[in-house]
Structure formats: structure tokens, C-alpha cells
Design an enzyme around this catalytic site. Structure first.
Site, PDB file in Angstrom:
ATOM      1  N   SER A 130       0.227 -15.032 -41.151  1.00  0.00           N
ATOM      2  CA  SER A 130      -0.637 -14.152 -40.374  1.00  0.00           C
ATOM      3  C   SER A 130      -0.863 -14.756 -39.002  1.00  0.00           C
ATOM      4  CB  SER A 130      -1.981 -13.943 -41.092  1.00  0.00           C
ATOM      5  OG  SER A 130      -2.803 -15.107 -40.984  1.00  0.00           O
ATOM      6  N   CYS A 131      -1.535 -14.007 -38.134  1.00  0.00           N
ATOM      7  CA  CYS A 131      -1.855 -14.486 -36.791  1.00  0.00           C
ATOM      8  C   CYS A 131      -2.917 -13.569 -36.208  1.00  0.00           C
ATOM      9  CB  CYS A 131      -0.599 -14.542 -35.921  1.00  0.00           C
ATOM     10  SG  CYS A 131       0.278 -12.973 -35.777  1.00  0.00           S
ATOM     11  N   GLY A 132      -2.723 -13.092 -34.982  1.00  0.00           N
ATOM     12  CA  GLY A 132      -3.680 -12.187 -34.383  1.00  0.00           C
ATOM     13  C   GLY A 132      -3.300 -10.736 -34.558  1.00  0.00           C
ATOM     14  N   GLY A 144       0.165  -9.946 -35.803  1.00  0.00           N
ATOM     15  CA  GLY A 144       1.383  -9.877 -36.605  1.00  0.00           C
ATOM     16  C   GLY A 144       2.630 -10.296 -35.861  1.00  0.00           C
ATOM     17  N   SER A 178      -2.965  -8.660 -39.721  1.00  0.00           N
ATOM     18  CA  SER A 178      -3.524  -9.960 -39.343  1.00  0.00           C
ATOM     19  C   SER A 178      -4.995  -9.870 -38.937  1.00  0.00           C
ATOM     20  CB  SER A 178      -2.662 -10.584 -38.236  1.00  0.00           C
ATOM     21  OG  SER A 178      -1.454 -11.087 -38.784  1.00  0.00           O
TER      22      SER A 178
END
Length: 320
Positions: A262-264, A266, A291
Site C-alpha cells: 500500500s501507499c498513498g 496505490g 491505499s
């Protein structure tokens, strides 16, 4: 000795990394593989090869690109959906974009990006974002150019300002929905003992310096900044496998577990998804495309600020 050094990955990981110098890497039938500049130079004129330039700005492409490359902006991959800003474009739109680039699902396509000679706007993620999207929507032979156009140039690769004559293809978008994990499933399994959630954002953003309505990260997510996996001078060039092994071990990225990237929004997560699923052959890797952006659209979802995955729980004071 090496088996003891890499206890979580074990021999499976060691086997996955033994042929890094034999391209396309790794061997097998994975949808996405790594190639280097020397490999591309030897195959530049293959009849069935398509080269896709995803440099950050069209002017970067106009100024210089690898001979025969067609420009396909990363911007076509996602559009707003009912107001949510990070959704993938409709299948028909992606299909038409890939067709216009002449991409055939079973013919090799080399994807590359760069820092941007004209724009200086490249962060290196364009090629993993494009590679992931191609594979997700039905391509079977995606080759990612390690180091992108910047390594190509540093090794004396030829450059062009010509635009190739491209015949539209018959590409058909067929979604592989086992790659992403949706919000409901993510929420249900993210805290399971056999699950590791990675957050690929920079440490300062993970800790609480981002633009979202809530600061911090999803509870339990381990911060593994994607740039830590890349060469310091070239964000499109992977570090050596020895360096990658140590980083993964230090962050507890255990191949016996389900790993959720995950991240901010995607996008950064595609870097780690591509690495773990296709280059390192982890058996259970998913990507949470929504995300942190999707997580915080639900007001009741908790977040954690600071460097630790979870908030420290103060021990109750002893009764007097």
C-alpha cells in the site's frame, strides 16, 4: 551459510535471485520481468517487440527517446470515479490506449521512464505503474527496463527524435482481479498474524506529514519507503539483490505470509508489488490500490502518527 542469513526467505528467495544477470529476469512464466540496457540493445529491432516510453512529460519524449518507442502517458491509467480521485480508467479506455500504442497481449513490451531531460519531473515510478497496469489488464509479457532511459544513455544507447509508424493492435482488456485487494477484504484481514501490510511512502509522510485529511498511516502498516529499494542516483534502477535481501529482512517481509502493498494512492505500491510478486516470486502478494486515500475517506477508520506501525499502549498503573 546463505540459508541462515536469509531465514525468512530461505532457499526460495535465494533461488529467485540467482539469475539476476540472466535477462529477462527471473526465469519462468511471470507476467512481468526485468531486462537491462544490454538486453534491449540486442533486441531493439525484434519484429514483435513494442517499446513504450512513459517519461513524465511529452516534451521529454519529443526531445529524446529510445528508437522505436511509442509515447504512452501514465495519465491515461487513472481517472476520477464518483469523485474518488485514484480509480483506474474504464476497461474500454485502457483497451483503446493500449491498442493505439500497438501493444499485443502476447508480444513482449518493454516499458521505461526517466528523470525527464526537458521536465526534470521523473520520479521513477512511471514504469512500475505502467507495468502493473498492463499485467493487470491482460498483458502476458511485460519487460521493465532496469534504470530506464537514464541507464540506457549512460551505457551509450542510441537515442531518437523520430516517431514510429504504429499500427493499432487488437488488444483485449481482461482484468486479473486477484492482484488488487478491495477495501472490505483489506479491512477484514490486515491485522491477521499471517499478513504483512507495507506502506511504501516516505518516512515523513508515513509518520504524519502528508496532505490527507488525517495524518499518519494505517494501523499495523510497516513503513518500507519504495525509494530505499532503488539506486540513490537513479530512481528507476533497482539496488543489487544482496542489498534488497537485507532491506526486506530488516522489515520483516516474510514470504510465508500474505504481503499487502500500500501507499498513498496505490502508485508507489506498484514498485513493491512488482518486485515481490514478479522479481522475487513471493507466493502471496496483493496490492491495496485505494491505499491511505481510500482508508481515510471512512471517518471512523483510525490512523497512527509516528514511526511505529501501532500506537504504544501505556501500561495501566499498578493498583495501590
Amino acid at each position: 551459510m546463505e540459508e541462515k542469513m536469509f531465514t525468512r526467505g530461505g532457499m526460495d528467495r535465494l533461488q529467485a535471485r540467482t539469475d539476476r544477470e540472466n535477462f529477462p529476469y527471473p526465469r519462468g512464466d511471470g507476467k512481468v520481468k526485468l531486462v537491462n540496457a544490454a538486453w534491449l540493445a540486442n533486441h531493439l529491432h525484434d519484429d514483435n517487440l513494442t517499446i513504450v516510453d512513459v517519461q513524465p512529460n511529452i516534451h521529454d519524449y519529443i526531445q529524446e527517446h529510445i528508437p522505436g518507442a511509442v509515447y504512452l502517458t501514465e495519465g491515461v491509467l487513472r481517472v476520477s470515479n464518483r469523485g474518488f480521485p485514484g480509480s483506474y480508467s474504464p476497461n474500454a479506455c485502457l483497451q483503446e490506449s493500449f491498442r493505439r500504442a500497438g501493444i499485443e497481449a502476447d508480444s513482449p513490451v518493454v516499458v521505461y521512464t526517466g528523470k525527464g531531460t526537458f521536465s526534470s519531473a521523473g520520479d521513477g515510478l512511471g514504469q512500475t505503474m505502467m507495468a502493473y497496469t498492463l499485467a493487470k489488464y491482460g498483458h502476458n509479457r511485460v519487460y521493465l527496463l532496469d534504470g530506464g532511459i537514464d541507464t540506457w544513455k549512460s551505457e551509450g544507447g542510441e537515442l531518437s527524435q523520430d516517431y514510429p509508424a504504429v499500427e493499432p493492435s487488437s488488444f483485449t482488456a481482461e482484468v486479473r482481479d486477484d492482484y488488487p485487494i478491495g477495501y472490505e477484504e483489506f479491512r477484514q484481514i490486515k491485522d491477521n498474524d499471517d499478513v504483512v501490510v507495507l506502506d511504501a511512502r516516505p518516512a515523513k509522510v508515513y509518520e504524519g506529514k502528508g496532505p490527507w485529511r488525517k495524518a499518519g498511516h494505517i494501523p499495523g502498516a510497516v513503513n518500507l519507503p519504495w525509494k530505499s529499494l532503488m539506486d540513490e542516483g537513479n530512481p528507476a534502477l533497482l539496488k543489487s539483490n544482496d542489498e534488497l535481501d537485507m532491506i526486506l529482512e530488516e522489515h520483516g517481509v516474510d514470504r510465508s505470509k500474505t504481503v499487502i502493498c500500500s501507499c498513498g494512492t496505490g502508485r508507489e505500491a506498484t514498485n513493491e508489488f512488482v518486485l515481490l510478486k514478479w522479481f522475487y516470486l513471493y507466493p502471496n502478494v496483493r496490492i491495496y490500490e485505494g491505499s491511505f486515500t481510500e482508508w481515510v475517506t471512512h471517518p471512523d477508520n483510525p490512523v497512527v502518527e509516528g514511526p511505529e506501525p501501532r500506537e504504544a499502549r501505556a501500561e495501566a498503573a499498578p493498583a495501590r
